[in-house]
Design an enzyme around this catalytic site. Sequence first.
Site, PDB file in Angstrom:
ATOM      1  N   ASN A 117      23.664  88.846  15.350  1.00  0.00           N
ATOM      2  CA  ASN A 117      24.657  89.304  16.323  1.00  0.00           C
ATOM      3  C   ASN A 117      24.242  90.693  16.791  1.00  0.00           C
ATOM      4  O   ASN A 117      24.442  91.677  16.078  1.00  0.00           O
ATOM      5  CB  ASN A 117      26.058  89.335  15.688  1.00  0.00           C
ATOM      6  CG  ASN A 117      27.110  89.831  16.669  1.00  0.00           C
ATOM      7  OD1 ASN A 117      26.815  90.037  17.846  1.00  0.00           O
ATOM      8  ND2 ASN A 117      28.327  90.019  16.188  1.00  0.00           N
ATOM      9  N   LYS A 142      25.461  92.394  19.152  1.00  0.00           N
ATOM     10  CA  LYS A 142      26.579  93.184  19.677  1.00  0.00           C
ATOM     11  C   LYS A 142      26.162  93.863  20.997  1.00  0.00           C
ATOM     12  O   LYS A 142      25.378  93.284  21.736  1.00  0.00           O
ATOM     13  CB  LYS A 142      27.079  94.176  18.624  1.00  0.00           C
ATOM     14  CG  LYS A 142      27.361  93.469  17.282  1.00  0.00           C
ATOM     15  CD  LYS A 142      28.084  94.313  16.280  1.00  0.00           C
ATOM     16  CE  LYS A 142      28.307  93.507  15.002  1.00  0.00           C
ATOM     17  NZ  LYS A 142      29.074  94.215  13.978  1.00  0.00           N
ATOM     18  N   HIS A 168      35.124  87.288  16.777  1.00  0.00           N
ATOM     19  CA  HIS A 168      34.596  88.385  15.966  1.00  0.00           C
ATOM     20  C   HIS A 168      35.691  89.433  15.765  1.00  0.00           C
ATOM     21  O   HIS A 168      36.495  89.676  16.673  1.00  0.00           O
ATOM     22  CB  HIS A 168      33.377  89.008  16.655  1.00  0.00           C
ATOM     23  CG  HIS A 168      32.631  89.916  15.737  1.00  0.00           C
ATOM     24  ND1 HIS A 168      33.043  91.208  15.502  1.00  0.00           N
ATOM     25  CD2 HIS A 168      31.549  89.708  14.955  1.00  0.00           C
ATOM     26  CE1 HIS A 168      32.223  91.762  14.613  1.00  0.00           C
ATOM     27  NE2 HIS A 168      31.314  90.868  14.270  1.00  0.00           N
ATOM     28  N   GLU A 227      35.661  92.510  15.880  1.00  0.00           N
ATOM     29  CA  GLU A 227      35.679  93.574  16.893  1.00  0.00           C
ATOM     30  C   GLU A 227      36.433  93.119  18.140  1.00  0.00           C
ATOM     31  O   GLU A 227      37.139  93.907  18.770  1.00  0.00           O
ATOM     32  CB  GLU A 227      34.232  93.990  17.219  1.00  0.00           C
ATOM     33  CG  GLU A 227      33.624  94.780  16.064  1.00  0.00           C
ATOM     34  CD  GLU A 227      32.128  94.603  15.891  1.00  0.00           C
ATOM     35  OE1 GLU A 227      31.455  94.107  16.820  1.00  0.00           O
ATOM     36  OE2 GLU A 227      31.621  94.942  14.795  1.00  0.00           O
ATOM     37  N   GLU A 265      33.600  86.934   7.687  1.00  0.00           N
ATOM     38  CA  GLU A 265      33.175  88.321   7.821  1.00  0.00           C
ATOM     39  C   GLU A 265      34.304  89.243   7.386  1.00  0.00           C
ATOM     40  O   GLU A 265      35.152  89.620   8.219  1.00  0.00           O
ATOM     41  CB  GLU A 265      32.807  88.622   9.275  1.00  0.00           C
ATOM     42  CG  GLU A 265      31.668  87.767   9.802  1.00  0.00           C
ATOM     43  CD  GLU A 265      30.910  88.475  10.913  1.00  0.00           C
ATOM     44  OE1 GLU A 265      29.688  88.582  10.771  1.00  0.00           O
ATOM     45  OE2 GLU A 265      31.523  88.945  11.886  1.00  0.00           O
ATOM     46  N   GLY A 302      29.424  96.703   9.055  1.00  0.00           N
ATOM     47  CA  GLY A 302      28.898  97.990   9.496  1.00  0.00           C
ATOM     48  C   GLY A 302      29.184  99.132   8.533  1.00  0.00           C
ATOM     49  O   GLY A 302      29.003 100.301   8.873  1.00  0.00           O
ATOM     50  N   SER A 338      27.234  93.540   6.489  1.00  0.00           N
ATOM     51  CA  SER A 338      26.186  94.319   5.826  1.00  0.00           C
ATOM     52  C   SER A 338      25.146  93.456   5.115  1.00  0.00           C
ATOM     53  O   SER A 338      24.617  93.836   4.067  1.00  0.00           O
ATOM     54  CB  SER A 338      26.798  95.341   4.859  1.00  0.00           C
ATOM     55  OG  SER A 338      27.631  96.258   5.571  1.00  0.00           O
TER      56      SER A 338
HETATM   57  P1  13P Z   1      26.746  94.292  10.066  1.00  0.00           P
HETATM   58  O1  13P Z   1      25.691  93.329   9.575  1.00  0.00           O
HETATM   59  O2  13P Z   1      26.186  95.409  10.899  1.00  0.00           O
HETATM   60  O3  13P Z   1      27.635  94.744   8.960  1.00  0.00           O
HETATM   61  O4  13P Z   1      27.668  93.463  11.082  1.00  0.00           O
HETATM   62  C1  13P Z   1      28.139  92.232  10.682  1.00  0.00           C
HETATM   63  C2  13P Z   1      28.707  91.552  11.851  1.00  0.00           C
HETATM   64  O5  13P Z   1      29.699  91.990  12.411  1.00  0.00           O
HETATM   65  C3  13P Z   1      28.050  90.350  12.340  1.00  0.00           C
HETATM   66  O6  13P Z   1      28.820  89.706  13.289  1.00  0.00           O
END
Ligand code: 13P
Length: 253
Positions: A9, A11, A97, A99, A169, A175, A215
């Site tokens: 991903n 982003k 997601h 976010e 997740e 993150g 992560s």
């Molecule tokens: P990270 O791997 O940066 O923690 O992000 C995970 C994520 O949101 C994947 O969709």
Amino acid sequence: MRKQIAAANWKMNCTYQQAENLLDEILGAGIGLGAQQEVVFAVPFPYLIMANSEVADETNYFVAAQNCYNKKSGAYTGEVSAEMLQSIKVPYCVLGHSERREYFQESNQMLAEKIDRCLENDISPIFCCGEPLQVREAGTQNSFVETQLRESLFHLPAASITRIVIAYEPIWAIGTGKTASAAQAQEMHAHMRSILAKQYGPMLANNISILYGGSVKAANAKELFSCPDVDGGLVGGASLQTEEFKTIIKSLK
Ligand code: 13P
């Protein structure tokens, strides 16, 4: 056996040139995938056509959109429909997601509609769910995630549910550098599979891939992916680093 998937991903990262380079480097490594293994790149909308042509000659490498709208078409300036994605042959779409749930107020109900739009257009949703820190600290993560699955997925008939890939997740692990332990991931994935089994029967539940996200990196991918109910990962930060993501791909069961 259900599919084992390493999904990147990206982003809102990378310029077009950086995106091309990253794909060239990862695909250039020539990592062969088994029949039940897949790699999926969820890239920003403007790069989907380029990324799709990059993976066209590869076996079991695919692209995904990171979102689509819940309406079919019309006066929704700035939005992208599932039909548009289908018209450029995008096979997967990340939905829900955390976010998007947090910054764009996406509800379980809206996500149920997005799931429908994708399936109508023959796109497999990668449906994200997971609890925030305060829910984990209160110990109510199992019922929290069950509600997310129930309200966004359980209107689907059995024939459609196996088109879905689920990504667990936990928000506190995204993150933050703080990964769920392999035991925590396995416990939640087994719980989710048992909910799916109750609704759709064990045979179908066993065919649904459940990815872990939060992560994931080269150093922990193998341990996480070796859990019996963890079918790969949805990877943010580490998917932007060639060597990290190559190792993550090689960590698939
Ligand atoms: P990270 O791997 O940066 O923690 O992000 C995970 C994520 O949101 C994947 O969709």
